[in-house]
Design an enzyme around this catalytic site. Structure first.
Site, PDB file in Angstrom:
ATOM      1  CG  HIS A 166      -9.320  -5.061  -2.107  1.00 39.05           C
ATOM      2  ND1 HIS A 166      -8.254  -4.208  -2.244  1.00 39.05           N
ATOM      3  CD2 HIS A 166      -9.271  -5.477  -0.816  1.00 39.05           C
ATOM      4  CE1 HIS A 166      -7.607  -4.095  -1.089  1.00 39.05           C
ATOM      5  NE2 HIS A 166      -8.203  -4.864  -0.207  1.00 39.05           N
ATOM      6  CG  ASP A 211      -8.111  -2.840  -5.335  1.00 35.72           C
ATOM      7  OD1 ASP A 211      -7.426  -2.522  -4.344  1.00 35.72           O
ATOM      8  OD2 ASP A 211      -8.455  -4.010  -5.568  1.00 35.72           O
ATOM      9  CE1 TYR A 227      -4.306  -1.295   0.408  1.00 35.65           C
ATOM     10  CE2 TYR A 227      -3.343  -2.691   2.094  1.00 35.65           C
ATOM     11  CZ  TYR A 227      -4.389  -2.382   1.249  1.00 35.65           C
ATOM     12  OH  TYR A 227      -5.517  -3.147   1.253  1.00 35.65           O
TER      13      TYR A 227
END
Lengths: 498, 498, 498, 498
Positions: free
Chosen positions: A348, A260, A231
């Site tokens: 996700h 995403d 991330y």
């Protein structure tokens, strides 16, 4: 709950200062408990598994009410007596956790985890965005593909080995990054790392891990290769340091950048829970409000500014870059044109935006386009897919549509929650067993034998969304009634036996 | 069951020689009944509706067990006290039959009939062929047509009048022939005949009637026009005599020859019942085996030899001929080419062959073809449709697709069973009210304003059959379970509140 | 029910002349109540919330039976003790109304309203036409659109502002006109008006309001702009005066003329209720029959003669005209050609004609046609849509298909019924939060970034109608059974554990 | 369980040395049983059917607990008193096995078998691969074909006779090979063989039989023709000897080589059972692990090397070769080009690979291709289909699509389990009765009259897989709830009567 072995339990027999018994998997301290029927009735179960005796006499729930404040811990599953496991009747009566050897598909672990996990953990892991249409669709899409088995082919030997991003794997599957592994089991990501090595399967280390990056990297076998999720932090320096640590540790073969999640999705089951778990989140941020569930608590550091112009910087971090969370052919093409190592087609796990398509459905759109692209080479730009993989046949279907390999997420957590590291290994052995059988019955001897012609994909994009149960509507809608039903006319008439 | 008025009931008070009471709509003779709690407890309800008292003290089913052999009759619905009807709470407690004024759609009657009818009658009327897919599809097909309302049209006056086969009708709907009307109500076909006249709706007299042809014809209003159904008898002379009787009586305007029943279908609910009802069937045949349900008992006379070569003979019977039970465009074309007066697109209420298409679906196939035929004139060759019509909007949809009018069958029987002749009239008034509203909201002022463009029929042939519940499969199939569910692990854990 | 604060309740303790207690949210007067177990048992809960004590000892329903005639009012929700809200177990036991802060989606309000509303109000608000297929389809259609998220876009700042008919709005959503707001809450339309201002959202004042037009207009903030709905009255003078009042008040920016209701629809749930509510309807008409539910009582003044020739007159009323209830491209085109300000694609919340298409489905047909029209300008002829909007993602989908903004109806009433004006504001803040997240995850920074390419609409017209549950059929249909099931053979055999 | 006649039972009355009674179809030895209420209470039922007396006094399950170890056998169904059968109320009370004469469709037998079979046998017979989508789809596909009945055709005489592979059959149906017939009934394959002869239907002798090949062959009527299934053994010599035995016995007319099972499928219901049944499997192999259910125990000998190069050898075995388990047109073509006698389009009853298409769906793909092939002759290369055939109409549909005949498997076992050989004969007579009616109502007088135009197959390939219930997902998924539902707000409010 503290796990207690049978040996420990035995030390708390009727003559010990502390008298314990185990009832239906929970160990209670009966030292000061007075049975209405007299002490002799319970003396015989002190220091032992008293489930059978208890269950003959009482409703199961009674013990929770009477002894709920005397719980010592839980009887360790791996030490339940083998006899009890073999004797199904006994198993049923005592409701002990089923032995790991009775797990025959990946859903078996989910059902165990659903019982064992704390409500907050179950809510965090199992939830999806909004109405969870996407979450369920991820699973159901696989049933829309039909298989076309070929017969009269010598399938005595099946070879499932493959490589992904240059790393060897015993099966075209990797363990995807999932946050907060210790919500599932004390050993968290460390157990997953070890299970991956033992099963010759690659693990993508999560950014939002329960153990520190260093702990995860050190828990590896000396020769173990891994991937790393990323991330991107709003503070880019933090991300740079993270990647330097990866490089320093070595044998980290690719960086899967999650694209995403500029904001983590609304997962209502999770939102309805309070954040009340002690698992350490390694991306500390003290400004997170504490009342919006696990998801909201852990996501505030993610950088919503990330965009295609950041790719040179991402590449400069020194690892092959794979974008995780691509959801249409346009973005797949951009990733290809930027010269990346690959993409993961993923929504996700249905946790970001409800109504998105499953990775498998997007795969059916992306691959035909990619194959037309000049310079496309399936080894140099690898396409992965995740979401809803629960059967060996699902892996086969994804490969037939062109995927290099599939990622699995929740099944890892559920297996971990159920039986720790051995659970993850057992779960992977089930995937292998199922895929081997599928390949044999399909007449495909190796991964490269799996072709588009082995599936019928005409229903792939037919859109299940519209026919999925709408739980909100259903729970609030009151069915129409006729007047007779409304006033109960005939309600006492026995149903005619037609 | 014998209907008993409140007046009659009142003559059987606590001092009368025969003491009656009514409990939940049934009248019992309590003359010799001894209440365990003493006579005084029941003296107060002698000669009265004792439902409220009874229901306060007892379970509803008790009375069936204790007084099941003391039934005198049923309390006549039209005489239930108005107060009871207005007070909904009371209505609920006493479970008296709802007042006819509370019927607001045709399903309301079906729900009443389901309670009142003898099990054998309910089985005979409500059953369909084999798995009853066709039966249910007949209803569901209407929901596959979407309506396209037009706005800003002056719809202050709506005219629903039409003609069929030269006869005027207040609404494009006729009462189709249904067998054994007295299974529904003592007045059987006579009540339907009268209701038809009062509602300005045409009735197709059934061959398999409970009352004799003569009785039906004589029950008509002197000016009343009717149609007549015809099952061609294997003994053609019998059929000839039947038609001569029709001609002699006069005002019979068409002969609807049933062509979809060379053998009456397998209706399993009916087969599971024994033929045990005293209703007289007018087509007597003593060779019918008595153990295969109503259907099998009444069908043996039907001639399976009937074929297109018989048409000259049929025409010679002296009445306009309409073939009832046409199910594809090929046969519709044959009927047209044979110069008949019309056809009914029908699968016999889903009672003949399961898997057949609904009349409405066939209509969508037949009309475009007919319109291309040289010499086709919608007034000279009229196309009717039946099956599943339950709403005014259904009539609208059938007309938009090109039908002259629709036939209704079961709704007539259910309304008859519920409230006799007034029930049939009320049911027809509901159809009129619903059709009027539909026409107004669609912006169509008269029958001829209703056009194909008012419906979207793209889903008409999409085939609901494949997605209809398969009750046999579902009732026999045992769902898969995970191991945890199988052994009950976690069964006592309260559901987490997510 | 009169709301009572904890302070008021406290003034009715065990020594006060009037002794009250609150049980599960209802306040009872126990002054003259004698508890079978003695007074001391209830003295302790006088003046307090006695729910916990009560619930430990009794079934919940008992209090309704015993104290149903001693109700004083309801414990005001906003004053329930915070501890009770935080302690979920307590909340559960006492079944107090959840705190407004726990509302996380619009369905949450509907569930509260379903409990709090009077049955007649719930029936009136929640009902739809005939079989309510259209009502449910309105919601389900949104799930047939799939979203196509774009990634790697800088989405740190999201701007949801827009304009409609020249008025600024914080979100592309307006509060549609709904009748009889006081059935939901004492403050009715006045609360909605204020909530609209506080949330920077436009409100369309209803013709069939509970408060007078004057009261609604005066309740506005001095600078607040509104729209006005219009049912054209059969007495046109009445309508003219109505519009003059609007003009005089100022800041009324458009007239939304309802064109889909020459007669108000058959809403059977509503019909089954009696009209027994004291809410004042501002369009008085004493000739309305009192026994056909709320709908029939309030609609008789609507002019069924309204047609396209009336447009010059409508325009002469002095306000921009929007036609509300357009349901096909032909009528949309007529409205455009008549030079109006816009249209609302709507089936009146599924309340007029069952089987009509949802506004969203019609939108997919209308926009491509409009864009081909010479002189079409999306700012000068604005297309709105309503029906089934419950999620921020629904707004996004409607905008992607070309809508200027969406209208919401029932959610406003349900939020109002649950928590009054703060409820409406909370509900709007949820819509904003959801739309913001959707826009961020879709990679769209502002309203104009939302494009057709963000949705896949291939399933939009696939017709859910045919697969929607038919409650009437299902409730009346008796499933087939095998003979063994019919006679109960094996019914006592325990299910095998497979 | 040993069948006991009423005559035998009567010899064990109250004065006999061994005292028996029958309760709900099971015969118990009460010689040494002491009833708590005294001996006189049970003396009256000695030597008789004591069900009625027992059922009046006790719960049904009690007898299993108290007398479970005193079972002598089961009361023979054909000898239950006719009165009991006629009196439905009695039948219900005693839960005796329904009389065979009450069986009216094939599902009736399945429901009986489900009760009578040992859990392991039921699991083995009824299970399918993985999620059993394929298993259910096999049945549901038939409902996707619509029938197009033709009317006005002389259908007084219907002829269902046909030939397959040169053998005459009374109906286009054969009894397919099914393993381990004695799990269903003591007489196993011998009863099926005899029923086949009596019904003039062909039987395909199974390789995995309970009786030896020799026993099966000898049980035939001297003139009876049969087919033989073949699992090719990894030890080819074994297979050669097997075929020599077939040739020697004579009247074995074809060899159906199973090609879809190089490994027997994962049938989870079966896997969850232990292999604990004493039925002898004729293909002995002592290396089979004993803990993976019936399937895994019996399959290890099957040769996974079998391929097209083995065809010359297969042909050399001396019998016409039919490949059983072809699942796509490519393999059908290969079989045709290899000059074989025919193929069976089959997915092995949904037991091999989940997600495969049904035989019927593959038939719709294969026949149009075959008809284009040079040299194709439907008599010389015969195409059979199996899977999901449960109705006479299913046979009709398969023939309309081009099948020569259909195979049935599970229905044979269920009929056998229910009533032995007479059960199989009754089941076949039902198929004949249903097919005759279907042919009559369709207007087809003989097998060759059945044409493609009698069915509408546009939905055949529409893919039910995607809409079939996913039991694993459903059982594990927890529906979303609103906050009110979650905390139980309003849970005690009575449902409003709308």
């Amino acid at each position: 709950m503290k796990p207690i072995t049978l040996q420990e339990l035995a030390q708390h027999g009727p003559t010990a200062p502390k008298k314990w018994t185990a009832i239906n998997g929970i160990v209670y301290d009966l030292t000061s408990f007075q049975h209405p029927g007299g002490d002799s009735l319970i003396a015989r179960i002190m220091g032992k598994n008293g489930s059978l005796d208890y269950n003959k006499a009482h409703q199961k729930q009674l013990v929770h009410e009477v002894l709920g404040n005397k719980i010592v811990g839980s009887l360790e599953a791996s030490l339940t007596t083998p006899e009890a496991v073999d004797d199904e009747q006994t198993t049923l009566l005592t409701s002990e956790k089923p032995n790991i050897s009775t797990m025959i598909n990946t859903f078996d672990f989910e059902a165990i985890a659903k019982v064992l996990l704390a409500p907050e953990a179950w809510a965090y892991y199992s939830s999806g965005a909004d109405d969870e249409v996407c979450l369920r669709e991820n699973r159901l899409v696989f049933a829309r593909l039909r298989l076309v088995p070929r017969v009269m082919i010598n399938v005595s030997v099946i070879n499932m080995q493959t490589t992904m991003l240059g790393c060897a794997s015993s099966i075209p599957l990797y363990l995807s990054a999932t946050a907060l592994g210790r919500l599932a089991h004390e050993d968290g990501e460390l157990a997953i790392t070890k299970a991956g090595f033992n099963s010759q399967v690659l693990y993508m280390l999560p950014t939002l891990s329960s153990y520190s990056l260093d702990e995860m990297l050190r828990s590896r076998h000396p020769t173990q290769q891994v991937f790393s999720q990323l991330y991107v932090n709003a503070d880019r320096q933090r991300t740079k340091e993270y990647c330097e640590a990866l490089a320093k540790a070595g044998n980290v073969k690719a960086l899967f950048v999650t694209v995403d999640a500029p904001q983590l999705g609304r997962r209502e089951k999770d939102m309805r829970m309070k954040f009340g778990i002690k698992a350490d989140v390694q991306q500390e941020d003290n400004n997170v409000p504490k009342d919006e569930g696990v998801t909201r608590s852990i996501s505030s550091f993610i950088d919503p500014n990330l965009n295609w112009d950041d790719l040179p910087w991402l590449k400069s971090l020194g690892l092959p870059i794979v974008l995780k969370g691509i959801q249409c052919k346009e973005d797949a093409l951009l990733a290809f044109e930027h010269g990346l190592a690959g993409i993961v087609l993923s929504n996700h796990g249905g946790r970001q935006i409800d109504g998105a398509r499953s990775g498998l459905e997007v795969l059916g759109e992306v691959m035909p386009m990619l194959r037309l692209m000049k310079g496309y080479n399936k080894d140099k730009f690898q396409v992965f897919v995740d979401g809803g993989i629960r059967r060996g046949a699902d892996i086969f279907k994804a490969l037939a549509l062109g995927a290099r390999a599939v990622g699995i997420g929740r099944p890892v957590l559920y297996a971990l929650a159920s039986y720790g590291q051995p659970g993850v290994e057992k779960m992977l052995s089930i995937f292998k067993s199922e895929l081997e059988m599928t390949m044999r019955l399909m007449g495909t001897r190796s991964i490269q034998d799996i072709l588009q012609s082995h599936v019928i994909a005409t229903q792939l994009t037919s859109g299940n969304g519209g026919s999925l149960k709408d739980y909100m509507l259903d729970s609030l809608y009151e069915p129409l009634q006729t007047q007779a039903q409304r006033v109960g006319f005939g309600a006492t008439k026995p149903t005619s036996k037609m």
